[in-house]
Write an enzyme that holds these catalytic residues in place. Structure first.
Site, PDB file in Angstrom:
ATOM      1  N   ASN A 297       8.135   0.034  -5.783  1.00  0.00           N
ATOM      2  CA  ASN A 297       8.176  -1.018  -5.979  1.00  0.00           C
ATOM      3  C   ASN A 297       7.931  -0.860  -7.061  1.00  0.00           C
ATOM      4  O   ASN A 297       6.989  -0.298  -8.088  1.00  0.00           O
ATOM      5  CB  ASN A 297       7.187  -1.952  -4.992  1.00  0.00           C
ATOM      6  CG  ASN A 297       7.212  -3.279  -5.772  1.00  0.00           C
ATOM      7  OD1 ASN A 297       8.004  -3.615  -6.918  1.00  0.00           O
ATOM      8  ND2 ASN A 297       6.615  -4.121  -5.202  1.00  0.00           N
TER       9      ASN A 297
ATOM     10  N   ASP B  60      -2.220  -1.210  -0.891  1.00  0.00           N
ATOM     11  CA  ASP B  60      -2.436  -2.152  -0.225  1.00  0.00           C
ATOM     12  C   ASP B  60      -3.396  -3.418  -0.230  1.00  0.00           C
ATOM     13  O   ASP B  60      -4.420  -3.639  -0.229  1.00  0.00           O
ATOM     14  CB  ASP B  60      -3.398  -1.436   1.222  1.00  0.00           C
ATOM     15  CG  ASP B  60      -2.750  -1.450   2.188  1.00  0.00           C
ATOM     16  OD1 ASP B  60      -1.396  -1.475   2.156  1.00  0.00           O
ATOM     17  OD2 ASP B  60      -3.091  -2.359   3.086  1.00  0.00           O
TER      18      ASP B  60
ATOM     19  N   LYS C 264      -1.352 -15.926 -13.082  1.00  0.00           N
ATOM     20  CA  LYS C 264      -1.404 -15.150 -11.375  1.00  0.00           C
ATOM     21  C   LYS C 264      -2.171 -14.314 -11.610  1.00  0.00           C
ATOM     22  O   LYS C 264      -3.178 -13.652 -11.464  1.00  0.00           O
ATOM     23  CB  LYS C 264       0.216 -15.101 -10.735  1.00  0.00           C
ATOM     24  CG  LYS C 264      -0.580 -14.239  -9.365  1.00  0.00           C
ATOM     25  CD  LYS C 264       0.530 -14.072  -8.273  1.00  0.00           C
ATOM     26  CE  LYS C 264      -0.058 -13.314  -7.293  1.00  0.00           C
ATOM     27  NZ  LYS C 264       1.402 -13.350  -6.285  1.00  0.00           N
TER      28      LYS C 264
ATOM     29  N   GLY D 158       6.512 -13.042  -1.484  1.00  0.00           N
ATOM     30  CA  GLY D 158       5.553 -12.919  -0.299  1.00  0.00           C
ATOM     31  C   GLY D 158       5.421 -14.555  -0.301  1.00  0.00           C
ATOM     32  O   GLY D 158       5.968 -15.138   0.252  1.00  0.00           O
ATOM     33  N   TYR D 159       3.818 -14.848   0.473  1.00  0.00           N
ATOM     34  CA  TYR D 159       3.533 -15.589   1.026  1.00  0.00           C
ATOM     35  C   TYR D 159       3.183 -16.990   0.067  1.00  0.00           C
ATOM     36  O   TYR D 159       2.419 -17.883   0.247  1.00  0.00           O
ATOM     37  CB  TYR D 159       2.138 -15.145   1.479  1.00  0.00           C
ATOM     38  CG  TYR D 159       2.204 -14.534   2.686  1.00  0.00           C
ATOM     39  CD1 TYR D 159       2.926 -14.889   4.208  1.00  0.00           C
ATOM     40  CD2 TYR D 159       2.149 -13.032   2.856  1.00  0.00           C
ATOM     41  CE1 TYR D 159       2.940 -14.274   5.241  1.00  0.00           C
ATOM     42  CE2 TYR D 159       2.732 -11.996   4.117  1.00  0.00           C
ATOM     43  CZ  TYR D 159       2.835 -13.237   5.142  1.00  0.00           C
ATOM     44  OH  TYR D 159       3.277 -11.950   6.504  1.00  0.00           O
TER      45      TYR D 159
HETATM   46  P1  IMP Z   1       1.680  -4.084   0.563  1.00  0.00           P
HETATM   47  O1  IMP Z   1       2.964  -4.009  -0.039  1.00  0.00           O
HETATM   48  O2  IMP Z   1       1.709  -3.123   1.769  1.00  0.00           O
HETATM   49  O3  IMP Z   1       0.290  -3.610   0.004  1.00  0.00           O
HETATM   50  O4  IMP Z   1       1.931  -5.150   1.882  1.00  0.00           O
HETATM   51  C1  IMP Z   1       1.304  -5.959   1.206  1.00  0.00           C
HETATM   52  C2  IMP Z   1       2.180  -7.878   1.755  1.00  0.00           C
HETATM   53  O5  IMP Z   1       1.205  -8.333   1.658  1.00  0.00           O
HETATM   54  C3  IMP Z   1       3.329  -7.967   0.727  1.00  0.00           C
HETATM   55  O6  IMP Z   1       4.630  -7.527   1.681  1.00  0.00           O
HETATM   56  C4  IMP Z   1       3.119  -9.362   0.855  1.00  0.00           C
HETATM   57  O7  IMP Z   1       3.773  -9.537   1.957  1.00  0.00           O
HETATM   58  C5  IMP Z   1       1.319 -10.004   1.307  1.00  0.00           C
HETATM   59  N1  IMP Z   1       0.944 -10.212   0.018  1.00  0.00           N
HETATM   60  C6  IMP Z   1       0.224  -9.123  -1.152  1.00  0.00           C
HETATM   61  N2  IMP Z   1       0.081  -9.787  -2.364  1.00  0.00           N
HETATM   62  C7  IMP Z   1       0.950 -10.700  -2.368  1.00  0.00           C
HETATM   63  C8  IMP Z   1       1.205 -11.872  -2.633  1.00  0.00           C
HETATM   64  O8  IMP Z   1      -0.102 -11.309  -4.052  1.00  0.00           O
HETATM   65  N3  IMP Z   1       1.328 -12.540  -3.250  1.00  0.00           N
HETATM   66  C9  IMP Z   1       1.869 -12.904  -1.872  1.00  0.00           C
HETATM   67  N4  IMP Z   1       2.020 -11.620  -1.171  1.00  0.00           N
HETATM   68  C10 IMP Z   1       1.037 -11.018  -1.058  1.00  0.00           C
END
Ligand code: IMP
Length: 198
Positions: A9, A69, A173, A151-152
């Site tokens: 990312n 994570d 944020k 995301g959320y």
């Molecule tokens: P990771 O990349 O495996 O850590 O996935 C984290 C997941 O959690 C993301 O795909 C989002 O769905 C959710 N997430 C984590 N941080 C945020 C945030 O700051 N805003 C909204 N969703 C989040």
């Protein structure tokens, strides 16, 4: 010092660099050091998954690697979606599909309290592991609000600001988010570690 980010990312890379460059740390992508690691997130905690990602990239590159994570834990759903936040509802859903599913699963539920978690892990070739954790408390809105973030964010409501994460600027944020707090703590931990190394 150079750290490899265990993620594809580019936004995460820019965010990490913005903060860690102040410590003289260069964060580079997997591609820049010639590795491409697919890690199965088999852990049941943010700490485990964050460590799995950092360790795999450290072993593949031979360089210190950093991973994060994160996810959303909803009290009325016993902490779901939690470590499964990115996969909530299965493969077919996008961000909007996932937060709509969450709203559906929250219908009639109380309390609506929830928190985001972010765990950052840095794994060094000598076996040293540094970990930082940040959390941000809020509630699940009754309907999505705001266009920002990802995301959320549109359904994560901050009662004291009367806004969702998606209604905040990225700077706003970052100052209160789980990731911002974890990075701030990580900066401290890394600084202590580096000063011990001389
Ligand atoms: P990771 O990349 O495996 O850590 O996935 C984290 C997941 O959690 C993301 O795909 C989002 O769905 C959710 N997430 C984590 N941080 C945020 C945030 O700051 N805003 C909204 N969703 C989040």
């Amino acid at each position: 010092m150079k750290l490899v980010l265990a993620s594809k990312n580019p936004k995460k890379l820019a965010e990490m660099n913005r903060i860690l460059s102040q410590l003289g740390i260069e964060v580079c992508s997997e591609a820049e050091v010639g590795v491409d690691v697919e890690v199965e997130e088999t852990g049941t905690t943010f700490e485990e998954n964050s460590f799995l990602k950092a360790k795999a990239v450290m072993e593949a590159s031979g360089l210190p690697a950093i991973a994060d994570d994160s996810g959303l834990c909803v009290d009325a759903l016993n902490g779901a979606p939690g470590v499964y936040s990115a996969r909530y509802g299965g493969e077919g859903l996008d961000d909007e599909g996932r937060y709509r599913l969450l709203l559906e699963n929250m219908r009639g539920q109380s309390p609506r309290t929830a928190h985001f978690v972010s765990v950052i892990t840095c794994a060094f070739p000598d076996g040293t592991v540094l970990t930082a954790r940040g959390e941000c408390n809020g509630t699940i809105a009754f309907a999505p609000m705001g266009e920002g973030g990802f995301g959320y964010d549109p359904v994560f409501f901050l009662p004291e600001r009367k806004k969702t994460f998606a209604q905040l600027s990225p700077e706003e944020k970052n100052t209160i988010s789980h990731r911002g707090k974890a990075l701030e703590q990580f900066e401290q931990i890394l600084q202590n570690y580096l000063s011990q190394q001389g």
